[in-house]
Design an enzyme around this catalytic site. Structure first.
Site, PDB file in Angstrom:
ATOM      1  N   LYS A 169       0.971  -1.397  -0.018  1.00 58.93           N
ATOM      2  CA  LYS A 169      -0.336  -0.058   0.190  1.00 58.93           C
ATOM      3  C   LYS A 169       0.670   1.075  -0.027  1.00 58.93           C
ATOM      4  CE  LYS A 169      -3.991  -2.318   1.922  1.00 58.93           C
ATOM      5  NZ  LYS A 169      -4.842  -2.915   2.937  1.00 58.93           N
TER       6      LYS A 169
ATOM      7  N   LYS B  69      -5.856 -10.644 -13.130  1.00 58.37           N
ATOM      8  CA  LYS B  69      -6.609 -10.636 -12.037  1.00 58.37           C
ATOM      9  C   LYS B  69      -8.036  -9.423 -11.996  1.00 58.37           C
ATOM     10  CE  LYS B  69      -6.322 -11.635  -7.430  1.00 58.37           C
ATOM     11  NZ  LYS B  69      -7.240 -11.037  -6.451  1.00 58.37           N
TER      12      LYS B  69
ATOM     13  N   LYS C  87     -10.225  -4.606  -8.231  1.00 62.23           N
ATOM     14  CA  LYS C  87     -10.986  -2.755  -8.259  1.00 62.23           C
ATOM     15  C   LYS C  87      -9.419  -1.854  -9.268  1.00 62.23           C
ATOM     16  CE  LYS C  87     -11.387  -0.902  -4.601  1.00 62.23           C
ATOM     17  NZ  LYS C  87     -10.806   0.519  -4.151  1.00 62.23           N
TER      18      LYS C  87
END
Ligand code: TRP
Length: 327
Positions: free
Chosen positions: A110, A189, A192
């Protein structure tokens, strides 16, 4: 056996979420005691607009109910309706080494993606461990990306029990969702963050259009095709009945069928699965009081369990409990 899982409310859910996790969650309700919650405390690490967070939280509830979660059987609630998890998060943070959190790959990913290195993001795995341990969960079905977090929860349970010489926290087991990777419209894959999703609850027209946009190779219509390398077939096989899968496979291998036809067949199966759910979702959306009642009642049930465990936790580490005040 108590099964627990959490779903973040940080965006509209898609076919990858359904096939990768929600479907297994809903199927498990028949055989086990299931606790599923909407992880809105967690979402606060990435969603900073209150209206969006509220809408996403409601959407997750509607999506689960529309897809067949039975609120009489499984407990579907909001993380925030059990505020005790934040207390357990604090307590666990006192027995958790900073080094353990620094090794979390999800945190590192992240940060690499440019998210702010907040304390919330850093201690995300502690809140997640608290979610799991506060219900004495036996099994936590998750995707591969979350397995490290479950291992951290196991470590934290052990550290707490060791530190306070007790057996208060139960070691949970991860159950890997075995679903195949669901490809998105571009073949990567479905995610979002790649912008390649087929949303669960778009209109049937928009869903169809999205399916027609799935990337395929340029094998000519007449030629035989390899189903194993085709994104359309990869999604089809996850949704269609076995006989249908064999049928489409034969059409690929025989040649004479274009990808447009395969997409049409996929769109039909998707509509068969999502059409009735879309209708149920529309009805639920029109009845916000019912949905609120479901969430609130489930939240109270979950909170009751959590409060019992917290009495034991506080007592084990010497925080004052209701019992102590009468001593
Ligand atoms: N981190 C999980 C995810 O992003 C969501 C989650 C929060 C969770 N708390 C949990 C999953 C507890 C399982 C158990 O998918």
């Amino acid at each position: 056996m108590r099964v627990l899982s959490g779903v973040q409310s940080s965006g509209r859910l898609h076919l990858g979420n359904y096939l990768g996790a929600m479907k297994q969650h809903i199927e498990a309700q028949e055989a086990h005691e299931c606790f599923y919650f909407i992880a809105n405390y967690h979402s606060l690490t990435t969603v900073t607009e209150p209206d969006r967070l509220r809408a996403y939280t409601r959407d997750v509830a509607l999506d689960y109910l529309a897809l067949g979660l039975d609120p009489e059987t499984a407990c579907l609630f909001r993380q925030t309706d059990v505020p005790e998890v934040t207390e357990l998060t604090w307590i666990l943070s006192t027995v958790t080494g900073k080094g353990l959190l620094e090794r979390a790959t999800s945190y590192k990913d992240k940060i690499a993606k440019g998210l702010q290195a907040s304390m919330g993001l850093f201690s995300y795995p502690i809140l997640m461990a608290a979610d799991i341990l506060i219900y004495r969960s036996d099994v936590v079905p998750v995707g591969k990306d979350q397995v490290q977090h479950i291992e951290m929860a196991q470590d934290m349970a052990a550290s707490f029990n060791h530190m306070f010489e007790c057996e208060v926290l139960k070691r949970p087991e991860a159950k890997l969702n075995e679903a195949m990777i669901v490809p998105g419209v571009d073949g990567q894959k479905m995610s979002k963050s790649y912008g390649n999703t087929v949303e669960l609850f778009d209109s049937s027209k928009a869903t169809r259009k999205r399916i027609m946009s799935i990337k395929t190779d340029s094998t000519p219509l007449e030629a035989a095709k390899d189903p194993e390398t085709c994104n359309v077939f990869a999604i089809y096989r996850l949704l269609a009945a076995p006989a249908e899968v064999r049928g489409l496979e034969a059409q690929y291998r025989a040649g004479g069928m274009g990808y447009g036809e395969a997409k049409k067949q996929l769109a039909e199966v998707v509509e068969r699965v999502l059409g009735p759910a879309r209708e149920r979702r529309r009805r639920l959306e029109a009845d916000p009081d019912y949905v609120e009642d479901v969430l609130r009642a489930a939240g109270e049930k979950a909170r009751g369990v959590a409060q019992g465990v917290m009495e034991d936790v506080r007592s084990a580490c010497g925080l004052i409990t209701a019992k102590d005040t009468h001593r």
